[in-house]
Scaffold this motif. Structure first.
Motif, mmCIF file in Angstrom:
data_model
loop_
_atom_site.group_PDB
_atom_site.id
_atom_site.type_symbol
_atom_site.label_atom_id
_atom_site.label_comp_id
_atom_site.label_asym_id
_atom_site.label_seq_id
_atom_site.Cartn_x
_atom_site.Cartn_y
_atom_site.Cartn_z
ATOM 1 N N ALA A 182 47.154 -13.427 6.509
ATOM 2 C CA ALA A 182 46.464 -14.325 7.443
ATOM 3 C C ALA A 182 45.236 -14.945 6.803
ATOM 4 O O ALA A 182 44.958 -16.137 6.970
ATOM 5 N N VAL A 183 44.508 -14.113 6.042
ATOM 6 C CA VAL A 183 43.319 -14.635 5.351
ATOM 7 C C VAL A 183 43.716 -15.682 4.327
ATOM 8 O O VAL A 183 43.085 -16.748 4.218
ATOM 9 N N GLN A 185 46.411 -17.480 4.366
ATOM 10 C CA GLN A 185 46.853 -18.670 5.083
ATOM 11 C C GLN A 185 45.668 -19.465 5.614
ATOM 12 O O GLN A 185 45.660 -20.704 5.551
ATOM 13 N N GLN A 186 44.659 -18.732 6.122
ATOM 14 C CA GLN A 186 43.460 -19.421 6.597
ATOM 15 C C GLN A 186 42.764 -20.153 5.460
ATOM 16 O O GLN A 186 42.289 -21.280 5.629
ATOM 17 N N GLN A 187 42.724 -19.492 4.300
ATOM 18 C CA GLN A 187 42.098 -20.148 3.147
ATOM 19 C C GLN A 187 42.876 -21.389 2.742
ATOM 20 O O GLN A 187 42.293 -22.427 2.414
ATOM 21 N N LEU A 190 42.244 -23.944 5.294
ATOM 22 C CA LEU A 190 40.898 -24.487 5.109
ATOM 23 C C LEU A 190 40.863 -25.459 3.936
ATOM 24 O O LEU A 190 40.257 -26.537 4.022
#
Length: 592
Positions: A182-183, A185-187, A190
């Motif tokens: 998830a991190v 993917q968030q990165q 972003l």
């Protein structure tokens, strides 16, 4: 370096084997200090005590030097297994089953049980069972009944705890993996958002630049009117050129009430509707608008001459190009009308035609007189001319006849332009027309070293037409073919019937014409680049006149050519009686 900073360097998600071994090493260090203190736990077997210390040190060194991350995950349990055996030796060296240091078993046990894989549950339970049972076995079954119960009951509890720890660790790994993904993917999102933001800013800047450019171009178009309408003809686009041409500003027109029909000549609209077989007695605005966009609605652009009527009554002759107006999905949402003021161009053309006609008439009379006097001089028996004088006289006659033919061509084009192009329609046997043209051209072809071949049908082929004009058309084609064919080449003149048409085809093996120039051959005074490059004489009126004659007979002129190979031009005439047609000669784009 503070403890917090040191701990911050520990990878939480996957600590190294050494970091996992540190608690066990510290525990053994504490045990060693307690055992060596004067009032501490006495060492009952120094060799086993020392062996436990050595074994835990070996396990610690292995955790440091072996690259466990590069090996399979199951190999990493070697370090805690060794530490577990070291705990067993520590118990044997510090009181056997009565040793208080059995609690050290928890450290390697938890490590083994928390590793990925169900097999580690069995390894942790079996190792713990061995550590707890070994003192009883080595002591020969000594110990109290309570010790025996603990030795067999404790491993069962450890097995249960190992199952729980392994499952919790497994779920934590899954959650940690999901969180890490998830991190990541968030990165990625972003990063994509940042990239999209940058592209958005760049595209916005480009859009502003493009809008400024389009606005500049739009404002610069002042000599052509650009009018945009919706599907019903209401005007919603009005450029500066339209304001200049029609005398109304954009603000005055874009009020939702002005229809493009308001600026058109009513009689021209009605005539167009009649041509479309429309009813013009009670036509509505929509019907009138169809006169402008009927062709565009069918899917083709439409270029047509119209007359705009200004609010002050002034009439403006224009050529209007009508095209569809599409949205971003390719759907038609209206129409665009681009109009060019043709007033001056038509006036110039009219003056030029009048000038050509006037000059032609003025030249024809003196040329006829010159030819008459030349003929008198040649036939004067009282004062006969010498051979040299007759030769000079022949040159003068040939040039005078050439000028007379040119004047005749100019007069003919002027007649076509003015709509005064008479045809004497009769039954015409094309075989005799073609034969006459071939025989007339044979001397010229022989002088040029060109072979002329006739290919005529056995029976007669008759059409309705003007024999003189049709002969003129065939003569022009044959003459051109001979001029454009080098010595040693061949010109073929064929006549054949094709269905309901008669075809006169003139083919040569000459220099040919570039493909990009074929569409301009019928324009007045236009000459192909191959003609000018090879210095072939002519003024560029032959094909123009030929096409006008053929069109007036309801036929067409087909041209095919390949540069360096040859040219084939066909006159296609209907066998049925043609309606006389006045053919407009295309304007010249190349000056004579």
């Amino acid at each position: 370096m503070t403890l917090d900073r040191w701990l911050s360097r520990i990878p939480i998600d996957s600590p190294s084997a050494f970091m996992k071994q540190v608690p066990t090493l510290i525990g053994f260090g504490i045990v060693a200090l307690i055992a060596l203190m004067p009032n501490g736990v006495p060492v009952t077997d120094w060799p086993e005590f020392v062996a436990s210390i050595v074994l835990v040190l070996v396990a610690t060194v292995l955790s440091l030097v072996v690259p466990w991350r590069r090996l399979a995950a199951e190999w990493a349990v070697i370090v805690p297994v060794l530490s577990l055996f070291a705990v067993g030796l520590m118990r044997l060296g510090t009181g056997s089953s009565a040793s208080p240091f059995v609690v050290l078993t928890l450290l390697p046990f938890v490590w083994i049980a928390s590793e990925e894989g169900r097999i580690n549950i069995l390894i942790a339970a079996a190792g713990t069972f061995i550590v707890l049972l070994a003192p009883l076995v080595i002591d020969g079954g000594g110990g109290s009944p309570a010790d025996v119960v603990r030795a067999f009951f404790s491993p069962v509890l450890y097995l249960i705890v190992a199952v729980v720890i392994n499952e919790i660790a497994h779920r934590m790994r899954v959650q940690l993996k999901v969180a890490r993904e998830a991190v990541e993917q968030q990165q990625q999102l972003l990063a994509q958002a940042v990239t999209a933001q940058d592209e958005l800013v760049l595209n916005e800047a480009r859009l502003k630049t493009a809008n400024r450019l389009i606005q500049s171009i739009w404002n610069a178009v002042t000599e052509q009117s650009v009018i945009g309408t919706d599907l019903d003809g209401l005007i919603d686009v009005w450029n500066p050129g339209a304001a200049k041409m029609l005398g109304l500003t954009e603000k005055q027109v874009l009020d939702g009430k002005h229809h493009i029909i308001d600026f058109h000549d009513t009689q021209e609209i009605e005539q167009r509707l009649e041509d479309m077989d429309a009813r013009v007695t009670t036509v509505s605005s929509v019907d009138e608008f169809s006169a402008l966009v009927d062709t565009v609605r069918a899917g083709s652009a439409d270029v047509r001459d119209w007359t705009y009527v200004r609010p002050d009554g002034k009439r403006v002759a224009v050529q209007v190009a009508a095209t569809p107006r599409l949205d971003e999905n390719g759907h038609r949402v209206g129409f665009i009308f681009v109009a060019t003021d043709m007033t001056q161009a038509r006036e110039f053309a009219r003056l030029k035609d009048e000038f050509v006609g006037l000059i032609s008439h003025e030249l024809r009379t003196p040329l006829s007189s010159i030819l008459g006097y030349l003929e008198l001089m040649r036939d004067d028996e009282e004062a006969p001319l010498s051979e040299e004088q007759l030769q000079y006289l022949g040159v003068a006659e040939r040039n005078a006849h050439r000028l007379l033919r040119l004047v005749g061509d100019l007069l003919f084009t002027a007649q076509v332009e003015s709509g005064r192009f008479p045809l004497d329609i009769k039954d015409v046997e094309l075989g005799s027309v073609v034969s006459a043209s071939i025989e007339s051209a044979r001397p010229v072809a022989a002088n040029a070293g060109v072979t002329i071949v006739g290919d005529l049908p056995d029976g007669p082929l008759t059409v309705r037409g003007d024999a003189v004009r049709l002969g003129q058309a065939v003569d022009n084609l044959v003459s051109n073919a001979i001029k454009f064919t080098p010595s040693g080449g061949t010109v073929t003149v064929a006549l054949r019937a094709e269905g309901e048409t008669a075809v006169i085809a003139v083919s040569d093996t000459g220099i040919g014409i570039p493909a990009v120039e074929l569409s301009r051959l019928s324009q007045r005074f236009f000459r192909a680049s191959t003609a000018t490059r090879n210095a072939v004489p002519g003024v560029g009126l032959g094909l123009t006149i030929t096409k006008a004659i053929v069109t007036a007979h309801g036929g067409r002129l087909d041209i095919a050519s390949e540069e360096g190979v040859g040219t084939s031009i066909s006159i296609v005439l209907p066998v049925e009686t043609p309606e006389p047609v006045t053919a407009a000669i295309p304007r010249a784009e190349v000056a004579p």
